[in-house]
Design an enzyme around this catalytic site. Sequence first.
Site, PDB file in Angstrom:
ATOM      1  N   THR B 222       0.844  -1.192   0.000  1.00  0.00           N
ATOM      2  CA  THR B 222       0.000   0.000   0.000  1.00  0.00           C
ATOM      3  C   THR B 222       0.885   1.250   0.000  1.00  0.00           C
ATOM      4  O   THR B 222       1.970   1.221   0.570  1.00  0.00           O
ATOM      5  CB  THR B 222      -0.863  -0.016   1.279  1.00  0.00           C
ATOM      6  OG1 THR B 222      -1.713  -1.155   1.210  1.00  0.00           O
ATOM      7  CG2 THR B 222      -1.682   1.238   1.430  1.00  0.00           C
ATOM      8  N   ARG B 250     -13.759  -7.886  -0.674  1.00  0.00           N
ATOM      9  CA  ARG B 250     -13.233  -7.483   0.638  1.00  0.00           C
ATOM     10  C   ARG B 250     -12.755  -6.025   0.591  1.00  0.00           C
ATOM     11  O   ARG B 250     -12.121  -5.589  -0.367  1.00  0.00           O
ATOM     12  CB  ARG B 250     -12.059  -8.399   0.991  1.00  0.00           C
ATOM     13  CG  ARG B 250     -11.265  -7.991   2.229  1.00  0.00           C
ATOM     14  CD  ARG B 250      -9.925  -7.382   1.829  1.00  0.00           C
ATOM     15  NE  ARG B 250      -9.051  -7.202   3.009  1.00  0.00           N
ATOM     16  CZ  ARG B 250      -7.919  -6.516   2.972  1.00  0.00           C
ATOM     17  NH1 ARG B 250      -7.514  -5.952   1.856  1.00  0.00           N
ATOM     18  NH2 ARG B 250      -7.185  -6.382   4.068  1.00  0.00           N
ATOM     19  N   THR B 273      -0.371   1.232   6.645  1.00  0.00           N
ATOM     20  CA  THR B 273      -0.158   0.129   5.706  1.00  0.00           C
ATOM     21  C   THR B 273       0.040  -1.149   6.490  1.00  0.00           C
ATOM     22  O   THR B 273       0.740  -1.154   7.496  1.00  0.00           O
ATOM     23  CB  THR B 273       1.059   0.385   4.791  1.00  0.00           C
ATOM     24  OG1 THR B 273       1.271  -0.782   3.995  1.00  0.00           O
ATOM     25  CG2 THR B 273       2.326   0.679   5.586  1.00  0.00           C
TER      26      THR B 273
END
Lengths: 358, 358
Positions: B222, B250, B273
């Site tokens: 991320t 999800r 993250t």
Amino acid sequence: MKRIVIFLSFIVFLACKEQPKEVTTTSIVGTTIEETLSPKDNFGIVIHGGAGTILKENMTPEKETAYKMKLEEAIRIGHTILKNGGTSLEAVEKTINVLENSPLFNAGKGAVFTNQGTNELDASIMDGSTLNAGAVAGVKTIKNPINLAREVMLNSPHVLLSGSGAELFAKERNIETVDPSYFFTEDRMRSLEKVKETISKKEADKTTAFYDHTIKDSKFGTVGCAALDKHGNLAAGTSTGGMTNKKWNRIGDSPIIGAGTYANNATCAVSSTGWGEYFIRAMVAYDISALMEYKGLSLKEAAKEVIQNKLTKLGGTGGIVAIDHNGAITMEFNTAGMYRATMNATDELTIGIYKKDE
Amino acid sequence: MKRIVIFLSFIVFLACKEQPKEVTTTSIVGTTIEETLSPKDNFGIVIHGGAGTILKENMTPEKETAYKMKLEEAIRIGHTILKNGGTSLEAVEKTINVLENSPLFNAGKGAVFTNQGTNELDASIMDGSTLNAGAVAGVKTIKNPINLAREVMLNSPHVLLSGSGAELFAKERNIETVDPSYFFTEDRMRSLEKVKETISKKEADKTTAFYDHTIKDSKFGTVGCAALDKHGNLAAGTSTGGMTNKKWNRIGDSPIIGAGTYANNATCAVSSTGWGEYFIRAMVAYDISALMEYKGLSLKEAAKEVIQNKLTKLGGTGGIVAIDHNGAITMEFNTAGMYRATMNATDELTIGIYKKDE
């Protein structure tokens, strides 16, 4: 001298051993009930059926009775589970099921319509003993979204599933589905038409106009429950159809852990209802817990600070119901009314709709 | 007597009038830099490109250089904006764009694949000066999801839009879209195949098995940014492709305000993250702010408490980058590494990958 030391040690030992009596304070808008209960006997439950511009002058006596009866039916289900030693999670789920199955509330049957004339349901649940949580957003065929949220929590590695993926998961886990037409109600369709009509009369201001918060029946109607069981475990859950005329697969606060729902055995269990965007930005449910944990505020003080000060300053409207780890119940809202009910370990029941209700 | 009172009042007045010098403490894993800057000159920026099992022995010198160069390119974009008096919001958005456009990171181009072999992107952004926020979840055709998140914040009444609805909104607002094939990268497809292979070799444990966190390249990747501008405004943003092999639409923590992203001028700006489910349950980004606001902790203390104590105890892995209202920067993670970089008002640049980096 030695004897005196031993004697004093014994006194100190006795003093430490004696457990202080647990005082439970249940605050019900204006009234405070104090009870003395041992932890294992203590439990309680509180529910809401949405906050908004709910005014007595817009209500018929029949409608009022219908709401009160349904709130009582719902809370008694959860209360009985708790009284028989069941878990707060089960009480929360089964209580919310009653509200989801009633067309009176904006959750399950009775969910409001999106701009496209569909129903997109959100729900979340949290277990205060493990801090585990489950949630679903934008499901269209799940009869009881709170059950699917619980399934996500218990039988998936995830917290939040959405849309068709969440429905696929539901199928795999044998969660009850219905045809989308199940969610159709005349009342909610009329609300959608009225909102659209009002908007078309106005110059379209894309940033704000397509919800008209002045429309009398724009009460939000989300349902929620928070409970403490005899094992000392807290749980909270929330279920909703979102906002009338919502667009773009908007997700509100109800499926967001920390905004719509939060539970932590160390502090409290909270379920929110109101203008979701503000509840997300203010992290309403978790913020109440944080104020208790970090500043030592009582549940009542924390809820008041978050709803009447922080949320209100931000421009948000709505409310919460909550119960703390000692069984103290608080209901706080900054709207004209909130459908709500409480029951405690001594079987005392309270039901309220308007601000002035006790 | 009267004269003495007046004289003392004057002294008190002078003492109150004198502003304390602002001391900025920038902490960079092991080192602490202190600067004395007036608020209007003070600014700073910090970024991450994901935390996970990033080990030197698994890295080639070429790959390491590629990561460092991209981190530097990204942070210099935001730093220049801030230096020229631009807003923290713009710096966050443009910096993240560089990371989204690079296949090195799990966001935009380079996003990981879902179980179905598709790419579903999430992003969020928050403005610390207004507490306004925007987010998108599960978009498949948006080149730069952080731009769409910003558009949701500025030009819709919502905070979180999802799936095809979010894409419809993007179309209405002329946000750049791409064919889903744009997000295809060989590297990420191999990761998906490897994860699926590993799982098929194991007995399927539905609750946990389909993510194998022992797979070496299961770093999450991320990207995120937090910045303070010369106007004293904080902002944070996060963008991700989520987890390899994710199912059921999800949604992780990246699009969740308070979990993946939080910014508040009164405290700090944070981007997270890591293993999203734990970050949601622990409300990581907001919790750091709450510890500063309610317990008076410094940003460094708050971040350490949340990541190294609370998140770790819960079983979660990952990290955060954050900057406070005085420009102090903190990066905290409990994994083997986190791609990261900082720049401050004196043009000092730091870049790190592994735990031991300074």
